[in-house]
Design a protein around this motif. Structure first.
Motif, mmCIF file in Angstrom:
data_model
loop_
_atom_site.group_PDB
_atom_site.id
_atom_site.type_symbol
_atom_site.label_atom_id
_atom_site.label_comp_id
_atom_site.label_asym_id
_atom_site.label_seq_id
_atom_site.Cartn_x
_atom_site.Cartn_y
_atom_site.Cartn_z
ATOM 1 N N VAL A 50 0.803 -1.121 -0.104
ATOM 2 C CA VAL A 50 -0.031 -0.004 -0.060
ATOM 3 C C VAL A 50 0.944 1.158 -0.075
ATOM 4 C CG1 VAL A 50 -1.719 1.315 1.268
ATOM 5 C CG2 VAL A 50 -2.131 -1.136 1.020
ATOM 6 N N ASP A 51 2.072 1.316 0.667
ATOM 7 C CA ASP A 51 2.853 2.302 0.796
ATOM 8 C C ASP A 51 3.481 2.613 -0.517
ATOM 9 O OD1 ASP A 51 2.256 2.995 3.438
ATOM 10 O OD2 ASP A 51 4.132 1.727 4.056
ATOM 11 N N PRO A 55 -2.804 2.030 -3.608
ATOM 12 C CA PRO A 55 -4.283 1.799 -4.288
ATOM 13 C C PRO A 55 -5.104 2.412 -3.599
ATOM 14 C CG PRO A 55 -3.221 0.057 -2.675
ATOM 15 C CD PRO A 55 -2.300 0.993 -2.760
ATOM 16 N N ASP A 56 -6.427 2.529 -4.372
ATOM 17 C CA ASP A 56 -7.593 3.116 -3.860
ATOM 18 C C ASP A 56 -8.458 2.162 -3.036
ATOM 19 O OD1 ASP A 56 -7.397 5.851 -5.065
ATOM 20 O OD2 ASP A 56 -7.418 4.539 -6.986
ATOM 21 N N LEU A 76 -4.215 -1.921 8.472
ATOM 22 C CA LEU A 76 -4.529 -0.889 7.424
ATOM 23 C C LEU A 76 -5.534 0.230 7.689
ATOM 24 C CD1 LEU A 76 -3.678 -0.047 4.540
ATOM 25 C CD2 LEU A 76 -5.232 -1.858 3.820
ATOM 26 N N ARG A 77 -6.635 -0.100 8.122
ATOM 27 C CA ARG A 77 -7.642 0.954 8.426
ATOM 28 C C ARG A 77 -7.309 1.774 9.633
ATOM 29 N NH1 ARG A 77 -10.186 2.873 4.471
ATOM 30 N NH2 ARG A 77 -11.761 3.605 6.283
ATOM 31 N N ALA A 78 -6.336 1.350 10.366
ATOM 32 C CA ALA A 78 -5.791 2.159 11.650
ATOM 33 C C ALA A 78 -5.022 3.142 11.184
ATOM 34 C CB ALA A 78 -5.209 1.358 12.585
ATOM 35 N N ARG A 79 -4.699 3.376 9.892
ATOM 36 C CA ARG A 79 -3.978 4.349 9.503
ATOM 37 C C ARG A 79 -4.601 5.572 8.788
ATOM 38 N NH1 ARG A 79 0.377 1.747 5.315
ATOM 39 N NH2 ARG A 79 2.046 1.783 6.755
ATOM 40 N N GLU A 80 -3.856 6.655 8.817
ATOM 41 C CA GLU A 80 -4.723 7.823 8.184
ATOM 42 C C GLU A 80 -4.534 7.656 6.498
ATOM 43 O OE1 GLU A 80 -3.315 11.579 9.147
ATOM 44 O OE2 GLU A 80 -3.672 11.333 11.530
ATOM 45 N N HIS A 81 -5.535 8.081 5.738
ATOM 46 C CA HIS A 81 -5.739 7.941 4.628
ATOM 47 C C HIS A 81 -5.635 6.603 3.784
ATOM 48 C CE1 HIS A 81 -5.356 12.236 5.006
ATOM 49 N NE2 HIS A 81 -4.237 12.151 5.521
ATOM 50 N N GLY A 206 -16.236 8.936 15.712
ATOM 51 C CA GLY A 206 -14.987 8.505 15.111
ATOM 52 C C GLY A 206 -15.052 7.185 14.292
ATOM 53 N N LEU A 207 -15.964 7.079 13.467
ATOM 54 C CA LEU A 207 -16.211 5.937 12.583
ATOM 55 C C LEU A 207 -15.514 6.169 11.013
ATOM 56 C CD1 LEU A 207 -19.801 5.262 13.811
ATOM 57 C CD2 LEU A 207 -17.510 4.199 14.797
ATOM 58 N N ASN A 208 -15.394 5.150 10.471
ATOM 59 C CA ASN A 208 -14.708 5.241 9.100
ATOM 60 C C ASN A 208 -15.747 5.354 7.926
ATOM 61 O OD1 ASN A 208 -11.626 4.729 9.195
ATOM 62 N ND2 ASN A 208 -12.368 3.189 10.465
#
Length: 232
Positions: A50-51, A55-56, A76-81, A206-208
């Motif tokens: 991913v880094d 990818p989108d 992965l989802r704990a990261r920003e953007h 604070g949800l995604n």
């Protein structure tokens, strides 16, 4: 084959089965608005790819040998953007999809989903819209045993109690799987106003994504039609 547009949706395919990966790459490569930017055979590779590839959307298998798709999704989802994640599952074999949804996955697809629906799902989550069938999701949620239902319900009610009355009504409607247009028609709101309420709910709690709103409404036991949903 026509070259993908530079603005095409970038997809990372993560599955430990080379044949499944090849099939996904083939079905996603037919259009110009989607491009597969990379492949991985294990969740341990996801963060680095991913880094490097940006990818989108990530199509994420659950069962993998070193790092499973659930752990990879949480990291992965704990990261920003972070990119959106669609979990791939066989449903009957995988009872932990709920964990991935709580971690912020945009939804899930069965591995035998028709190719056209997988392509459509990638486009949908890239636009910020989750991929979930309300009836299938309800079955999935209901089959996952919760060892502490009262405590989870109390926590969910406390979180939802921070919303104003209109936001609370929108959250419950999202829990019922309604689209923005359907919510607007029910609550006599314009679609832009509904979108604003959904955005405010995500920020306050604070949800995604909408999936997590729906799960919170489920945890709070607010999806029974005859129930008075507003906390007193």
């Amino acid at each position: 084959m026509t070259e993908p547009d530079a603005t095409a949706i970038g997809v990372l395919v993560v599955d430990d089965d080379p044949l499944v990966r090849a099939g996904l790459v083939m079905m996603l490569g037919g259009g110009t608005d989607i491009r597969v930017v990379g492949e991985a055979g294990d969740g341990a590779e996801v963060l680095d790819l991913v880094d490097r590839l940006g990818p989108d959307v990530v199509l994420m298998d659950i069962r993998m040998p070193t790092t499973d798709g659930l752990s990879a999704t949480e990291a992965l989802r704990a990261r920003e953007h972070a990119p959106e994640v669609i979990v791939l599952t066989t449903f009957d074999a995988d009872e932990h999809v709920l964990r991935a949804l709580r971690a912020g996955a945009a939804g899930f697809l069965l591995k035998d989903t028709p190719p056209a629906e997988i392509v459509a799902a990638v486009r949908q989550v890239a636009e910020g819209r989750p991929v979930l069938s309300p009836s299938v999701t309800r079955r999935l949620i209901d089959r996952v045993a919760d060892p502490e239902p009262d405590r989870r319900r109390a926590r969910a009610l406390e979180q939802l109690g921070t919303l104003n009355e209109r936001e609370h009504a929108v959250a419950v409607a999202v829990g019922h799987g309604k689209s923005n247009a359907e919510i607007g028609a029910t609550l006599y709101l314009s679609v832009p106003t509904v979108k604003t309420h959904v955005s405010n709910i995500l920020t306050k709690l604070g949800l995604n994504n909408r999936v997590q709103i729906a799960l919170l409404a489920h945890d709070a036991d607010l999806l029974t039609p005859a129930r008075d949903h507003r906390p007193r």
